[in-house]
Scaffold this motif. Structure first.
Motif, PDB file in Angstrom:
ATOM      1  N   ALA A   1      47.151  31.883  43.467  1.00  0.00           N
ATOM      2  CA  ALA A   1      46.287  32.478  44.473  1.00  0.00           C
ATOM      3  C   ALA A   1      46.775  32.147  45.879  1.00  0.00           C
ATOM      4  O   ALA A   1      46.717  32.989  46.784  1.00  0.00           O
ATOM      5  CB  ALA A   1      44.850  32.001  44.275  1.00  0.00           C
TER       6      ALA A   1
ATOM      7  N   LEU B   1      45.031  36.138  36.586  1.00  0.00           N
ATOM      8  CA  LEU B   1      43.686  35.624  36.884  1.00  0.00           C
ATOM      9  C   LEU B   1      43.489  35.424  38.380  1.00  0.00           C
ATOM     10  O   LEU B   1      42.418  35.699  38.923  1.00  0.00           O
ATOM     11  CB  LEU B   1      43.460  34.319  36.126  1.00  0.00           C
ATOM     12  CG  LEU B   1      43.406  34.464  34.598  1.00  0.00           C
ATOM     13  CD1 LEU B   1      43.357  33.088  33.941  1.00  0.00           C
ATOM     14  CD2 LEU B   1      42.215  35.307  34.168  1.00  0.00           C
ATOM     15  N   ALA B   2      44.538  34.946  39.056  1.00  0.00           N
ATOM     16  CA  ALA B   2      44.443  34.758  40.510  1.00  0.00           C
ATOM     17  C   ALA B   2      44.274  36.098  41.217  1.00  0.00           C
ATOM     18  O   ALA B   2      43.470  36.233  42.150  1.00  0.00           O
ATOM     19  CB  ALA B   2      45.694  34.043  41.020  1.00  0.00           C
TER      20      ALA B   2
ATOM     21  N   ARG C   1      42.996  38.838  39.985  1.00  0.00           N
ATOM     22  CA  ARG C   1      41.643  39.345  39.711  1.00  0.00           C
ATOM     23  C   ARG C   1      40.628  38.669  40.629  1.00  0.00           C
ATOM     24  O   ARG C   1      39.735  39.320  41.176  1.00  0.00           O
ATOM     25  CB  ARG C   1      41.304  39.082  38.248  1.00  0.00           C
ATOM     26  CG  ARG C   1      39.901  39.489  37.826  1.00  0.00           C
ATOM     27  CD  ARG C   1      39.680  41.002  37.953  1.00  0.00           C
ATOM     28  NE  ARG C   1      38.376  41.388  37.444  1.00  0.00           N
ATOM     29  CZ  ARG C   1      38.141  41.790  36.210  1.00  0.00           C
ATOM     30  NH1 ARG C   1      39.144  41.880  35.342  1.00  0.00           N
ATOM     31  NH2 ARG C   1      36.927  42.124  35.827  1.00  0.00           N
ATOM     32  N   ARG C   2      40.774  37.369  40.820  1.00  0.00           N
ATOM     33  CA  ARG C   2      39.841  36.631  41.669  1.00  0.00           C
ATOM     34  C   ARG C   2      39.889  37.132  43.106  1.00  0.00           C
ATOM     35  O   ARG C   2      38.855  37.210  43.784  1.00  0.00           O
ATOM     36  CB  ARG C   2      40.185  35.137  41.624  1.00  0.00           C
ATOM     37  CG  ARG C   2      39.334  34.277  42.527  1.00  0.00           C
ATOM     38  CD  ARG C   2      39.811  32.829  42.529  1.00  0.00           C
ATOM     39  NE  ARG C   2      39.646  32.198  41.221  1.00  0.00           N
ATOM     40  CZ  ARG C   2      40.039  30.956  40.938  1.00  0.00           C
ATOM     41  NH1 ARG C   2      40.634  30.238  41.876  1.00  0.00           N
ATOM     42  NH2 ARG C   2      39.852  30.451  39.742  1.00  0.00           N
ATOM     43  N   LEU C   3      41.097  37.477  43.591  1.00  0.00           N
ATOM     44  CA  LEU C   3      41.269  37.866  44.995  1.00  0.00           C
ATOM     45  C   LEU C   3      41.155  39.369  45.213  1.00  0.00           C
ATOM     46  O   LEU C   3      41.235  39.831  46.362  1.00  0.00           O
ATOM     47  CB  LEU C   3      42.630  37.388  45.502  1.00  0.00           C
ATOM     48  CG  LEU C   3      42.863  35.873  45.510  1.00  0.00           C
ATOM     49  CD1 LEU C   3      44.279  35.558  45.966  1.00  0.00           C
ATOM     50  CD2 LEU C   3      41.840  35.170  46.386  1.00  0.00           C
TER      51      LEU C   3
ATOM     52  N   ARG D   1      45.189  28.346  40.875  1.00  0.00           N
ATOM     53  CA  ARG D   1      45.014  27.977  42.284  1.00  0.00           C
ATOM     54  C   ARG D   1      46.325  28.148  43.053  1.00  0.00           C
ATOM     55  O   ARG D   1      46.345  28.684  44.174  1.00  0.00           O
ATOM     56  CB  ARG D   1      44.519  26.532  42.359  1.00  0.00           C
ATOM     57  CG  ARG D   1      44.042  26.108  43.722  1.00  0.00           C
ATOM     58  CD  ARG D   1      43.474  24.701  43.662  1.00  0.00           C
ATOM     59  NE  ARG D   1      42.255  24.636  42.863  1.00  0.00           N
ATOM     60  CZ  ARG D   1      42.045  23.767  41.876  1.00  0.00           C
ATOM     61  NH1 ARG D   1      42.976  22.884  41.553  1.00  0.00           N
ATOM     62  NH2 ARG D   1      40.896  23.779  41.214  1.00  0.00           N
TER      63      ARG D   1
END
Length: 361
Positions: A85, A109-110, A112-114, A82
């Motif tokens: 991101a 991971l951040a 990839r999420r965005l 979090r």
């Protein structure tokens, strides 16, 4: 354009990230660079010193063995993802570049999420957990060594400081030896084991000091904080013992051979400047240090010495004669330089800029 670097924790993660940042700024003076880090990493000092923005996120250490600490990882990871991101959104990042370590996994991971493109750089011959994860999330993977065992990995070399990549060892040798308190014309052994020193190396060289002196070898020994044991001499070659060397470029220029551990940055720097070395990998961990040293040793640029074999007797029987063999040292230095790369920073910068510009199109 804005690039976010995830390389906090140890010098082995921070220094390549900063070398890349410098290369990016040379190529694109208007580029924005933000480094991710944690409050307990070296980046809290090194990144601001070099003039780059630092954003802190919570660390997510992963235990090497099963333990109760594993139960805390998921919650910590959620918070770190979090926070990473939020930095990517705030900077409007065009690309994330990860170097492994505590900061990299949540950053991957951040991103990839965005939908932020990811570039992975692996410094070691054996990748860590974070970069093994990152390499599954991107096709843009760079390795410091040939045959890096990650999917899609290209050999670009290690991003190194310009003080190292532009070093003319022969040209500054006399000045370097004078500044470090060494004689101008004696074979010179450089010994270092990082900021904390290396007990095995320290004991071996201190115990072998008389044999080195008898062979006409002078010593520049960075023993680590609190580890300096003076070698008293009224005559013979100098033995300069220090806690730490601030100018490794001068130390490399002054030396004919290095005795050292085999961290990825150490191996890459010594090869780049063409300095032969006797590498003594740490005897614990996952064996990555031996793997780091093996390519340059196979190329003829160094020796590989087991930790248990690094003794005063080995110094007397092997290291002292090596320092007296000028033709062999010259050949080893050429082999190291031919293997090493001085342009890893520019190569990686070109990859990162290509990814970022491709995303913008």
């Amino acid at each position: 354009m804005h690039v976010v670097l995830a390389g906090g924790g140890t010098a082995g993660h921070v220094e390549p990230a900063l070398a890349l940042a410098d290369a990016l700024r040379r190529a694109r003076p208007d580029i924005g660079v933000t480094a991710l880090g944690t409050e307990r990493g070296l980046e809290t000092r090194l990144v601001p010193q070099r003039g780059y923005d630092l954003a802190l996120i919570p660390p997510v250490p992963v235990p090497r063995r099963p333990s109760p600490a594993l139960l805390k990882v998921p919650a910590r990871l959620v918070g770190a993802v979090r926070a990473a991101a939020a930095v990517l959104r705030r900077t409007e990042a065009d690309v994330l570049v990860g170097f492994g370590g505590y900061v990299a996994a949540p950053a991957y991971l951040a991103a990839r999420r965005l939908g932020v493109p990811v570039v992975v750089h692996e410094a070691n011959a054996r990748p860590g957990l974070a970069n093994r994860l990152g390499a599954r999330l991107t096709h843009h993977v760079a390795g410091a060594w040939p045959d890096t065992p990650l999917r899609h990995a290209d050999y670009v070399g290690m991003p190194l400081r310009r003080t190292i990549t532009t070093l003319d060892r022969a040209g500054v040798r006399a000045a370097a030896r004078a500044e470090l308190g060494l004689a101008p014309d004696l074979p010179t052994l450089l010994v270092f084991g990082g900021s904390q020193g290396a007990r095995r190396l320290n004991l071996a060289v201190h115990g072998g000091a008389d044999a080195l002196a008898a062979a006409g070898v002078q010593v520049l020994h960075a023993a680590g904080r609190g580890n300096v044991v003076p070698v008293e001499r009224t005559s013979g070659p100098p033995y300069v013992a220090l806690e730490y060397l601030d100018r490794m470029d001068l130390a490399y220029a002054a030396a004919d051979v290095a005795l050292c551990r085999a961290g990825a940055m150490t191996c890459a720097e010594l090869a780049a400047v063409g300095l032969p070395a006797a590498y003594v990998p740490l005897p614990h961990g996952n064996g990555e240090q031996r793997l780091n040293a093996e390519p340059v040793v196979r190329a003829g640029g160094g020796l590989l010495v087991d930790d248990a074999d690094c003794t005063p007797e080995w110094v007397a029987s092997t290291l002292a004669p090596l320092l007296a063999d000028a033709p062999r040292l010259e050949a080893m230095g050429r082999a190291a330089a031919e293997f090493g790369r001085r342009d890893g920073d520019d190569r990686l910068a070109a990859l990162v800029l290509g990814v970022a510009e491709g995303e913008r199109r």
